[in-house]
Motif scaffolding. Structure first.
Motif: not given
Length: 626
Positions: A418-422, A529-530, A534-537, A545-547
């Motif tokens: 997910c972070n990669f997609g971001v 931005n938010k 918070i540093g993503g996942f 529980f990542n979400d």
């Protein structure tokens, strides 16, 4: 309507003639089908109430204060003993109800109080006589007899003028305070020096005052829920200076004047100064003229419900937002629909692998059903081998230019994917979407953006249904136990409940916008931005529980996570990755992530601020903990 509906209606007519009048009105306005639906809904409500009241009888036996406890409280000496001024407007109150109300005040285990009674020009002389009788017996009772009827707000303001206490408490003229009510209020005040606003849980009593029913176990302060329904109601205590500052009660909002006051006061103060007591301290009488009565809601106090819309419109305008206030099928439950500012780009990030039948349905439903067109699709493929999937990507790219297909060649890690997609996206908002979902509500994106754009909101989630139309997700509750997990991390209340046959008693929770501890990343929207702040996942949470962790990081920032029932999707749940404990999932790793969550968030996992401590953590049924 079928014959059994007519039989049911005839039974209702014997005990509740006003309901039949309403049914006839609905019949001519909306047709026989709607009447039949409402009759069935009433049957469900009665079944629900019977079940809950059986549970509640067991609960109340354990939790109603004993004579010994009350006696002990009377000898408690607090370091700070503020005077509490109880505001009591009265008008032609049945004497039995008024006497029981006043006696419940005089029976309080905490005695530094004053009862400020404002009689709104009652035409029943017995009301005046009762007030004078009690005032003669107890000097803590003050009163004023208004010469002209001004209705509830003006009568309340007259009572407020009598008050000299540091805090005021609101009491209706036919309701009952539990004997420990003020003791619990003052205990909180002593434990927290910054208290401005306190509210408790409540229940109802039948008209004869003998039976307690319909408990309402509330969440901690939930501003977005409060803008859907007045969940705070009773018992409420507010610093008197604040009530004066906002101008007291406003007569243009009669019938919804308490809700109006709560919204105006809470806009003036920090949420850290608002406290919720997880105890029932107040019983709301189900008399024919009370708003707690269904009959009253149908007619006697219909003006109150029309003024609710005015209250919410005023709140929306006062906070500087544009939008609409829409009614819902649930009386007293409203939808505050915010206008979306500009046309922000939304990046829809979908991690996926194979499962052609699901990813094709997901992508095509997004493209064909979404009414919001300012989005880009970011497909992060984690190793598909099915040629049909790659052909699908190629086909869609030909007719939809704003699609990116990224390949993830490392070991699967949901958080990293997910972070990669971001990193590869451009949207002002990020919408994480499972590949095993299908859009039901065309305006699903708009209905989530309207909350994600608010400064105080972190993550926004939606209602997810299983293919059989049962609920899969309506917000996350922390600490729910289940399966192999002895120490609960999180669960989904109402899971497997029928969506359209949801118990009406649950409607104000399931069918309203509300603040929650978290929402599932199967469909989660957050501003870019938010998310970055918070540093993503967390990559240390690879499969589970990542979400939940992401949501809790939002709470830590002081943001509210919001669930909206107005975006509905179908969810097949974990078809690509599986379910914890099932074949293909590493149970040992899963349990390790449970331990990591408890190490990181232990205290919060045991105290979900939006789930009442009197509700069970043993299952996802949202029932009372006996």
């Amino acid at each position: 309507m079928e014959i059994h509906d007519l039989i049911r209606l005839s039974k209702i007519a014997k005990s509740h003639p006003l309901k039949v009048i309403k049914a006839i009105w609905i019949f001519f306005k909306e047709g026989p089908k709607v009447v039949a639906q409402k009759i069935k809904r009433q049957d469900i409500l009665e079944d629900y109430n019977a079940f809950m009241n059986t549970q509640y009888l067991k609960w109340i036996r354990k939790n109603y204060p004993t004579k010994e406890e009350i006696a002990k409280q009377r000898y408690t000496r607090f370091k700070y003993s503020p005077k509490i001024s109880i505001i009591l407007p009265v008008y032609n109150t049945p004497i039995k109800f008024l006497e029981e109300c006043v006696q419940s005040v005089l029976a309080q285990s905490y005695d530094n109080l004053e009862l400020c009674i404002s009689d709104d020009a009652s035409t029943e002389e017995s009301v005046k006589e009762a007030v004078l009788k009690y005032a003669k017996k107890d000097k803590r009772i003050k009163y004023i007899f208004r010469e002209t009827k001004g209705h509830i707000s003006e009568a309340s303001n007259s009572a407020l003028e009598l008050a000299t206490g540091e805090y005021i408490a609101l009491l209706d003229h036919d309701d009952i305070l539990w004997p420990n009510a003020l003791h619990e209020i003052v205990r909180v005040i002593n434990e927290n020096s910054n208290v401005n606003f306190i509210y408790s849980d409540e229940d109802k009593i039948e008209e004869d005052g003998k039976f307690h029913t319909e408990p309402f176990f509330k969440p901690n302060f939930s501003p977005h829920y409060l803008r859907s329904v007045n969940y705070i109601t009773h018992f409420t205590v507010i610093r008197r200076a604040l009530v004066k500052k906002v101008g007291g009660f406003r007569k243009d909002f009669d019938g919804a004047q308490d809700w109006d006051l709560f919204l105006r006061v809470t806009r003036q103060i920090k949420k850290e100064t608002i406290f919720h007591i997880h105890k029932i301290l107040y019983s709301w009488r189900k008399s024919k003229n009370s708003a707690s009565s269904n009959i009253a809601a149908m007619g006697v106090k219909s003006y109150a419900f029309s003024n609710q819309k005015k209250v919410l419109a005023d709140d929306l305008n006062s906070r500087g937002y544009s939008g609409k206030i829409l009614s819902t099928q649930n009386l007293g439950l409203w939808r505050m629909k915010y206008k979306i500012l500009n046309r922000p780009l939304v990046s829809i990030i979908i991690p996926t692998k194979d499962k052609y039948e699901y990813i094709s349905k997901c992508i095509n439903s997004v493209i064909s059903k979404s009414t919001y067109k300012y989005y880009q699709l970011i497909i992060v493929d984690t190793g598909s081998r099915d040629e049909r999937v790659w052909n699908l990507y190629s086909e869609i790219q030909k007719r939809y230019k704003n699609l990116k297909v990224l390949s993830w060649e490392k070991e699967f890690n949901f958080s990293e994917v997910c972070n990669f997609g971001v990193e590869k996206s451009n949207g002002e908002y990020l919408l994480f979407l499972n590949n095993d979902t299908e859009i039901i509500t065309p305006s699903w994106i708009e209905n989530m953006i309207e909350f994600a754009q608010l400064k105080d909101v972190g993550a926004v989630g939606c209602k997810l249904l299983f293919p059989n139309k049962r609920i899969q997700h309506a917000g996350i509750v922390l600490g729910i136990e289940g399966g192999r997990v002895k120490k609960g991390v999180a669960g989904h209340p109402f899971k497997n409940f029928y969506n359209k046959k949801i118990n009406p008693g649950y409607a104000k929770v399931v069918d309203s916008v509300r603040d929650v501890a978290g929402v599932t990343a199967a469909c989660l929207l957050i501003s870019r931005n938010k998310f970055i702040k918070i540093g993503g996942f967390d990559k240390n949470l690879r499969i589970a529980f990542n979400d939940v962790d992401l949501n809790l990081k939002c709470l830590k920032q002081g943001w509210f996570n919001v669930y909206t029932p107005y975006s509905v999707l179908r969810h097949f749940e974990s078809v690509s990755v599986g379910i914890p404990g099932a074949k293909g999932r590493l149970v040992k790793e899963f349990l390790g992530e449970v331990g990591l969550m408890h190490k990181k968030w232990g205290d919060l996992l045991k105290n979900d601020p939006y789930y009442n401590k009197n509700l069970t953590l043993k299952n996802e049924e949202y029932t009372i903990d006996i």
